[in-house]
Motif scaffolding. Sequence first.
Motif, PDB file in Angstrom:
ATOM      1  N   CYS A 151      42.204  20.563  51.345  1.00 28.61           N
ATOM      2  CA  CYS A 151      41.329  21.731  51.901  1.00 28.61           C
ATOM      3  C   CYS A 151      40.464  21.136  52.633  1.00 28.61           C
ATOM      4  O   CYS A 151      39.526  20.084  52.386  1.00 28.61           O
ATOM      5  N   ASP A 152      39.821  21.807  53.887  1.00 20.99           N
ATOM      6  CA  ASP A 152      38.951  21.298  54.695  1.00 20.99           C
ATOM      7  C   ASP A 152      38.032  22.579  54.834  1.00 20.99           C
ATOM      8  O   ASP A 152      37.105  22.416  55.799  1.00 20.99           O
ATOM      9  N   ASN A 153      37.922  23.491  54.066  1.00 24.24           N
ATOM     10  CA  ASN A 153      37.122  24.538  54.282  1.00 24.24           C
ATOM     11  C   ASN A 153      35.998  24.695  53.015  1.00 24.24           C
ATOM     12  O   ASN A 153      35.928  25.863  52.657  1.00 24.24           O
TER      13      ASN A 153
ATOM     14  N   ARG B  15      34.469  19.801  57.020  1.00 19.77           N
ATOM     15  CA  ARG B  15      34.895  20.030  58.194  1.00 19.77           C
ATOM     16  C   ARG B  15      34.440  18.866  59.159  1.00 19.77           C
ATOM     17  O   ARG B  15      35.117  18.247  60.085  1.00 19.77           O
TER      18      ARG B  15
ATOM     19  N   SER C  18      29.046  20.166  55.656  1.00 15.24           N
ATOM     20  CA  SER C  18      30.601  20.805  55.922  1.00 15.24           C
ATOM     21  C   SER C  18      31.612  19.511  55.815  1.00 15.24           C
ATOM     22  O   SER C  18      31.521  18.437  56.425  1.00 15.24           O
TER      23      SER C  18
END
Length: 72
Positions: A19-21, A39, A37
């Motif tokens: 997951c990158d969110n 990301r 973040s």
Amino acid sequence: MAQRHLNSWFKSTKSGPNCDNCVDIKFNGGGNVEVRSSRDPQGPTIVFDAGEWDAFIAGAKAGEFDIPAHAR
């Protein structure tokens, strides 16, 4: 709660493995908590002191920061 090491970034166990969110959290010592973040791990961060972090977490647990249905 799992023990967290100072100055090590981590993300919630509620996040998926790829997951990158998500946001990453780091406890810096002295009560300071750094947030970034996932990301953009080289990007800017925000730092909370212990009182600010405790207030944010309490509000999040109480649902104060849930996204309203009309804003989705």
